[in-house]
Design a protein around this motif. Structure first.
Motif, short mmCIF file in Angstrom:
data_model
loop_
_atom_site.label_atom_id
_atom_site.label_comp_id
_atom_site.label_asym_id
_atom_site.label_seq_id
_atom_site.Cartn_x
_atom_site.Cartn_y
_atom_site.Cartn_z
N ASP A 198 -0.58 2.05 14.59
CA ASP A 198 -1.86 2.24 15.31
C ASP A 198 -1.70 3.17 16.50
OD1 ASP A 198 -2.55 0.28 13.50
OD2 ASP A 198 -2.52 -1.34 14.96
N PRO A 225 -5.74 -10.80 6.59
CA PRO A 225 -4.88 -10.92 7.78
C PRO A 225 -5.67 -10.79 9.08
CG PRO A 225 -4.19 -9.05 6.40
CD PRO A 225 -5.28 -9.74 5.68
N GLN A 238 0.85 -1.19 0.00
CA GLN A 238 0.00 0.00 0.00
C GLN A 238 0.89 1.24 0.00
OE1 GLN A 238 -2.64 0.88 3.36
NE2 GLN A 238 -4.14 1.71 1.93
N LEU A 284 1.75 -5.75 3.22
CA LEU A 284 0.65 -6.38 3.94
C LEU A 284 0.41 -7.77 3.38
CD1 LEU A 284 -1.43 -3.12 3.93
CD2 LEU A 284 -0.73 -4.30 6.04
N VAL A 285 0.51 -8.75 4.26
CA VAL A 285 0.44 -10.13 3.79
C VAL A 285 -1.00 -10.56 3.53
CG1 VAL A 285 0.32 -11.23 6.09
CG2 VAL A 285 1.43 -12.45 4.21
N ILE A 342 -4.01 -13.58 11.15
CA ILE A 342 -2.90 -13.11 11.98
C ILE A 342 -3.13 -13.44 13.47
CG2 ILE A 342 -1.61 -11.07 12.80
CD1 ILE A 342 -0.64 -11.76 10.05
N GLY A 344 -5.47 5.19 6.91
CA GLY A 344 -6.90 5.07 6.66
C GLY A 344 -7.56 6.31 6.08
N VAL A 345 -6.80 7.08 5.30
CA VAL A 345 -7.38 8.27 4.66
C VAL A 345 -8.23 7.80 3.46
CG1 VAL A 345 -6.89 10.45 3.49
CG2 VAL A 345 -5.43 9.66 5.38
N GLU A 346 -9.50 8.14 3.52
CA GLU A 346 -10.42 7.63 2.49
C GLU A 346 -11.02 8.70 1.60
OE1 GLU A 346 -13.30 5.11 4.39
OE2 GLU A 346 -11.83 3.52 4.76
N ASN A 376 5.32 -5.17 8.96
CA ASN A 376 4.72 -5.25 10.30
C ASN A 376 5.37 -6.37 11.11
OD1 ASN A 376 2.16 -3.42 10.33
ND2 ASN A 376 2.14 -4.44 8.34
N LEU A 377 5.70 -6.05 12.34
CA LEU A 377 6.24 -7.08 13.24
C LEU A 377 5.23 -7.32 14.34
CD1 LEU A 377 9.99 -6.46 14.08
CD2 LEU A 377 9.00 -7.88 12.29
N SER A 378 4.84 -8.55 14.53
CA SER A 378 3.90 -8.84 15.61
C SER A 378 4.65 -8.87 16.94
CB SER A 378 3.23 -10.19 15.38
OG SER A 378 4.08 -11.21 15.83
N GLY A 388 -3.86 5.36 2.63
CA GLY A 388 -5.28 5.04 2.72
C GLY A 388 -5.92 4.77 1.38
N VAL A 417 7.73 -13.03 5.27
CA VAL A 417 7.35 -11.70 4.76
C VAL A 417 8.59 -10.82 4.68
CG1 VAL A 417 6.01 -9.59 5.20
CG2 VAL A 417 4.95 -11.82 5.60
N GLN A 428 6.69 -12.00 17.38
CA GLN A 428 7.89 -11.98 16.55
C GLN A 428 8.95 -11.05 17.16
OE1 GLN A 428 6.92 -10.66 12.63
NE2 GLN A 428 8.85 -11.35 11.74
P1 C2E Z 1 -2.00 -2.43 10.00
O1 C2E Z 1 -0.57 -2.73 10.07
O2 C2E Z 1 -2.49 -1.30 10.84
O3 C2E Z 1 -2.30 -2.17 8.45
C1 C2E Z 1 -3.24 -1.26 7.96
C2 C2E Z 1 -4.54 -1.95 7.62
O4 C2E Z 1 -5.51 -0.96 7.28
C3 C2E Z 1 -4.44 -2.86 6.38
O5 C2E Z 1 -5.37 -3.93 6.55
C4 C2E Z 1 -4.94 -1.93 5.28
O6 C2E Z 1 -5.45 -2.62 4.15
C5 C2E Z 1 -6.02 -1.18 6.00
N1 C2E Z 1 -6.27 0.12 5.41
C6 C2E Z 1 -5.40 0.93 4.79
N2 C2E Z 1 -5.99 2.06 4.37
C7 C2E Z 1 -7.29 1.95 4.70
C8 C2E Z 1 -8.44 2.82 4.52
O7 C2E Z 1 -8.36 3.90 3.96
N3 C2E Z 1 -9.62 2.36 5.02
C9 C2E Z 1 -9.74 1.15 5.64
N4 C2E Z 1 -10.94 0.78 6.07
N5 C2E Z 1 -8.67 0.32 5.85
C10 C2E Z 1 -7.47 0.72 5.37
P2 C2E Z 1 -4.97 -5.44 6.28
O8 C2E Z 1 -4.06 -5.53 5.10
O9 C2E Z 1 -6.23 -6.21 6.26
O10 C2E Z 1 -4.12 -5.81 7.55
C11 C2E Z 1 -4.70 -5.81 8.83
C12 C2E Z 1 -3.66 -5.96 9.91
O11 C2E Z 1 -3.05 -7.25 9.82
C13 C2E Z 1 -2.51 -4.96 9.82
O12 C2E Z 1 -2.88 -3.72 10.36
C14 C2E Z 1 -1.46 -5.68 10.64
O13 C2E Z 1 -1.68 -5.48 12.00
C15 C2E Z 1 -1.72 -7.13 10.29
N6 C2E Z 1 -0.77 -7.56 9.25
C16 C2E Z 1 -0.84 -7.46 7.90
N7 C2E Z 1 0.27 -7.97 7.33
C17 C2E Z 1 1.08 -8.40 8.34
C18 C2E Z 1 2.37 -9.02 8.38
O14 C2E Z 1 3.05 -9.27 7.38
N8 C2E Z 1 2.87 -9.32 9.63
C19 C2E Z 1 2.15 -9.03 10.77
N9 C2E Z 1 2.70 -9.35 11.96
N10 C2E Z 1 0.96 -8.44 10.75
C20 C2E Z 1 0.41 -8.13 9.55
#
Ligand code: C2E
Ligand code: MG
Ligand code: MG
Ligand code: MG
Length: 287
Positions: free
Chosen positions: A181, A74, A45, A61-62, A78, A238-240, A118-120, A258, A94, A123
């Protein structure tokens, strides 16, 4: 189940809950096989510099592409990966995959931007985390400048003393560090002056109503002012829409991420954007 039953309390399952636990068990079983089946995909993104509209980075983003279950978000796997510890090998995958991609962009002679991984929490607590990061950079010959790691407040606050050491080491290697966050954790702000951080990512929940709720705009303004005085860059997540963007511009937010600009997109699509250097129009095709 064992965790919930640890206090010997009874639990009642409705048929719905049962279906959920069966489904969950299936996901867990399938998740264990996902790596060897090569089912994970990384989407990117774009992050846009607010002042110029240029693409200055991306968040990796995985996604999990299961042959029968389809694309799994995820948000749905996740948490299971976290609980089972599978997040460690998945997270390493990743990290390596992203470094390989950065290298491929560089070898293709196209502009390369910083990519955030992103690091959990799980991890982050691995004793060999720093080595894994170093190794990924080394194997693919990546300048650490191009790698950013996103951590949540709770991940770093869990054991603040050892977290500082880990963060210092990572930062010492030249890797950038961002708090993900930001604003949703309930930790004290004192860690901001102790930890070697580069960026704060303001949580989407504040951005969501920034154009309609003066309180959100006040909070975001305060975070930006504080962050800047601590030499931190600020990213809004999350800028929409345009109205949110205008408020963030006025508040001098450094970067924007976003759906307004782009959803997470496959590497190839992102490559095209990198070659252009900026977003052409706004929302790109959905996932
Ligand atoms: P995050 O790290 O806070 O990633 C941002 C999430 O917000 C992403 O969801 C993204 O698609 C979404 N997002 C971005 N812009 C907007 C927007 O304008 N509006 C809305 N409604 N959503 C938006 P995604 O890809 O579903 O990932 C969710 C969470 O999963 C991530 O939150 C992160 O915590 C976790 N995640 C994703 N990939 C990985 C990874 O490779 N490793 C780890 N540990 N966690 C991951
Ligand atoms: Mg993130
Ligand atoms: Mg986030
Ligand atoms: Mg999140």
């Amino acid at each position: 189940r064992s965790k919930e039953l640890a206090d010997n309390s009874f639990q009642f399952y409705t048929p719905e809950m049962h279906a959920n636990s069966v489904e969950r068990l299936r996901l867990e079983t399938e998740l264990r096989k996902a790596l060897s089946r090569d089912e994970f995909v990384v989407y990117y993104q774009p992050k846009i510099e607010t002042s110029s509209g240029r693409v200055v980075g991306a968040e990796a983003l995985v996604r999990w592409r299961h042959a029968e279950l389809g694309m799994i978000s995820p948000a749905d796997f996740i948490p299971i990966a976290e609980e089972t510890g599978l997040i460690v090998p998945i997270g390493n995958w990743v990290l390596n995959h992203v470094c390989e991609q950065i290298r491929a962009w560089r070898d293709a002679g196209q502009p390369v931007v910083q990519v955030a991984v992103n690091l959990s929490a799980h991890q982050f607590r691995q004793p060999d985390l720093v080595e894994r990061v170093e190794e990924a950079l080394q194997i693919h010959g990546i300048d650490p400048d191009f790698l950013e790691l996103e951590l949540t407040e709770s991940a770093v606050m869990h054991n603040a003393e050892s977290a500082i050491t880990t963060l210092m080491e990572l930062h010492g290697h030249g890797v950038r560090l961002a708090v993900d966050d930001f604003g949703t954790g309930y930790s004290s702000l004192s860690y901001l002056k102790k930890f070697p951080l580069d960026k704060l990512k303001i949580d989407r929940s504040f951005v969501m109503d920034i154009d309609t709720n003066p309180a959100s705009a006040e909070i975001v303004g305060a975070i930006i002012a504080m962050g800047h005085s601590l030499n931190l860059e600020i990213v809004a997540e999350g800028v929409e829409n345009d109205a949110q963007l205008e408020v963030l511009k006025g508040l001098k937010c450094d970067e924007i991420q976003g759906f307004y600009y782009s959803r997470p997109i496959p590497a190839d699509t992102f490559s095209g954007i990198l070659r252009l250097g900026r977003m052409d129009g706004h929302a790109t095709a959905a996932e």
